[in-house]
Design a protein around this motif. Structure first.
Motif, PDB file in Angstrom:
ATOM      1  N   VAL A 196       0.840  -1.202   0.000  1.00 38.07           N
ATOM      2  CA  VAL A 196       0.000   0.000   0.000  1.00 38.07           C
ATOM      3  C   VAL A 196       0.873   1.248   0.000  1.00 38.07           C
ATOM      4  O   VAL A 196       0.588   2.217  -0.705  1.00 38.07           O
ATOM      5  N   MET A 197       1.956   1.206   0.763  1.00 39.85           N
ATOM      6  CA  MET A 197       2.853   2.349   0.818  1.00 39.85           C
ATOM      7  C   MET A 197       3.604   2.528  -0.508  1.00 39.85           C
ATOM      8  O   MET A 197       3.797   3.644  -0.979  1.00 39.85           O
ATOM      9  N   ALA A 198       4.017   1.429  -1.128  1.00 37.13           N
ATOM     10  CA  ALA A 198       4.799   1.500  -2.359  1.00 37.13           C
ATOM     11  C   ALA A 198       3.931   1.759  -3.580  1.00 37.13           C
ATOM     12  O   ALA A 198       4.340   2.488  -4.485  1.00 37.13           O
ATOM     13  N   LEU A 199       2.750   1.140  -3.616  1.00 38.21           N
ATOM     14  CA  LEU A 199       1.873   1.235  -4.795  1.00 38.21           C
ATOM     15  C   LEU A 199       0.434   1.548  -4.385  1.00 38.21           C
ATOM     16  O   LEU A 199      -0.472   0.727  -4.571  1.00 38.21           O
TER      17      LEU A 199
ATOM     18  N   TYR B  62      -3.567   7.266   3.350  1.00 38.46           N
ATOM     19  CA  TYR B  62      -3.655   8.666   3.741  1.00 38.46           C
ATOM     20  C   TYR B  62      -2.280   9.242   4.070  1.00 38.46           C
ATOM     21  O   TYR B  62      -1.982  10.394   3.767  1.00 38.46           O
ATOM     22  N   MET B  63      -1.412   8.418   4.680  1.00 37.69           N
ATOM     23  CA  MET B  63      -0.114   8.891   5.136  1.00 37.69           C
ATOM     24  C   MET B  63       1.054   8.432   4.261  1.00 37.69           C
ATOM     25  O   MET B  63       2.203   8.672   4.620  1.00 37.69           O
ATOM     26  N   HIS B  64       0.801   7.772   3.130  1.00 36.31           N
ATOM     27  CA  HIS B  64       1.888   7.101   2.412  1.00 36.31           C
ATOM     28  C   HIS B  64       3.007   8.047   1.967  1.00 36.31           C
ATOM     29  O   HIS B  64       4.172   7.675   1.984  1.00 36.31           O
ATOM     30  N   GLN B  65       2.688   9.271   1.597  1.00 41.06           N
ATOM     31  CA  GLN B  65       3.750  10.177   1.159  1.00 41.06           C
ATOM     32  C   GLN B  65       4.666  10.575   2.320  1.00 41.06           C
ATOM     33  O   GLN B  65       5.865  10.733   2.145  1.00 41.06           O
ATOM     34  N   ARG B  66       4.094  10.703   3.509  1.00 43.66           N
ATOM     35  CA  ARG B  66       4.922  10.994   4.682  1.00 43.66           C
ATOM     36  C   ARG B  66       5.698   9.763   5.131  1.00 43.66           C
ATOM     37  O   ARG B  66       6.865   9.849   5.487  1.00 43.66           O
ATOM     38  N   LEU B  67       5.031   8.607   5.123  1.00 43.89           N
ATOM     39  CA  LEU B  67       5.678   7.377   5.570  1.00 43.89           C
ATOM     40  C   LEU B  67       6.888   7.020   4.711  1.00 43.89           C
ATOM     41  O   LEU B  67       7.875   6.498   5.220  1.00 43.89           O
ATOM     42  N   ARG B  68       6.776   7.276   3.426  1.00 42.58           N
ATOM     43  CA  ARG B  68       7.859   6.899   2.507  1.00 42.58           C
ATOM     44  C   ARG B  68       9.153   7.657   2.775  1.00 42.58           C
ATOM     45  O   ARG B  68      10.229   7.158   2.463  1.00 42.58           O
TER      46      ARG B  68
ATOM     47  N   PRO C 144      12.650   7.517   8.026  1.00 38.26           N
ATOM     48  CA  PRO C 144      13.660   6.454   8.111  1.00 38.26           C
ATOM     49  C   PRO C 144      12.968   5.130   8.463  1.00 38.26           C
ATOM     50  O   PRO C 144      11.882   5.121   9.047  1.00 38.26           O
ATOM     51  N   VAL C 145      13.602   4.021   8.140  1.00 45.37           N
ATOM     52  CA  VAL C 145      12.985   2.708   8.339  1.00 45.37           C
ATOM     53  C   VAL C 145      12.638   2.468   9.808  1.00 45.37           C
ATOM     54  O   VAL C 145      11.604   1.872  10.103  1.00 45.37           O
ATOM     55  N   TRP C 146      13.452   2.957  10.728  1.00 41.79           N
ATOM     56  CA  TRP C 146      13.162   2.722  12.140  1.00 41.79           C
ATOM     57  C   TRP C 146      11.899   3.465  12.574  1.00 41.79           C
ATOM     58  O   TRP C 146      11.135   2.973  13.409  1.00 41.79           O
ATOM     59  N   GLN C 147      11.647   4.651  12.000  1.00 40.32           N
ATOM     60  CA  GLN C 147      10.409   5.359  12.314  1.00 40.32           C
ATOM     61  C   GLN C 147       9.210   4.669  11.667  1.00 40.32           C
ATOM     62  O   GLN C 147       8.129   4.631  12.248  1.00 40.32           O
ATOM     63  N   GLN C 148       9.413   4.139  10.467  1.00 41.62           N
ATOM     64  CA  GLN C 148       8.350   3.351   9.849  1.00 41.62           C
ATOM     65  C   GLN C 148       8.008   2.156  10.727  1.00 41.62           C
ATOM     66  O   GLN C 148       6.831   1.806  10.874  1.00 41.62           O
ATOM     67  N   ALA C 149       9.029   1.522  11.315  1.00 44.48           N
ATOM     68  CA  ALA C 149       8.801   0.375  12.195  1.00 44.48           C
ATOM     69  C   ALA C 149       7.950   0.780  13.407  1.00 44.48           C
ATOM     70  O   ALA C 149       7.073   0.011  13.831  1.00 44.48           O
TER      71      ALA C 149
END
Length: 162
Positions: A47-50, A90-96, A99-104
């Motif tokens: 969902v985040m990537a596509l 809704y948040m994918h542009q911010r999530l991308r 950093p990976v640790w914050q995504q985690a």
């Protein structure tokens, strides 16, 4: 070898099947409580990537499959995965750009949200869940996010999925 949208769709399907297989794979009792939410990891990644290809509908279908696999009340995981997909879209542009640790950390919070909703549904049916059944999978899912993210990104780039 032709690498187009059809090939990419096949690899997305394979990743969903692998997530379901990891979900039902037997584990020792000591590790069962900390089983990562593999389906959430894969759904959130795609969902985040596509977000234009994988959305709430696919998450709903994966949730229904998860309901069947876990022998749960039909629809409880479908609702939670659809909600998680909606939040990620809704948040994918911010999530991308996190950093990976914050995504985690965000993934761990989404797993806690899922468990709160599932526990609420189970509470309506009379079950009393444990706090640790919510916290341990959230932690383990957050820990597994970086390697899953890197693996899925490598697969997406190798097969040129877009």
């Amino acid at each position: 070898m032709r690498r187009d949208r059809q090939g990419g769709g096949g690899m997305i399907l394979v990743s969903f099947i692998a997530a379901l297989a990891l979900t039902i794979m037997p584990l020792p009792d000591t590790l069962e409580l900390a089983r990562p939410e593999w389906v959430i990891l894969v759904v959130v990644y795609w969902v985040m990537a596509l977000p234009e290809r994988i959305g709430v509908g696919i998450a709903w279908i994966m949730g229904l499959l998860l309901d069947v696999v876990r022998d749960a009340l039909l629809g409880q995981y479908a609702i939670t995965l659809a909600l998680i997909a909606f939040i990620v879209i809704y948040m994918h542009q911010r999530l991308r750009v996190f950093p990976v640790w914050q995504q985690a950390l965000v993934i761990s919070m989404l797993v806690i949200l899922q468990y709160i909703l599932v526990f609420w549904i189970k509470g309506l049916t009379g079950e009393l869940p444990s706090f640790w059944k919510m916290l341990l999978p959230a932690i383990s899912t957050g820990i597994f996010w970086p390697p899953v993210f890197l693996l899925m990104r490598q697969i997406r780039r190798h097969y040129q999925i877009s």
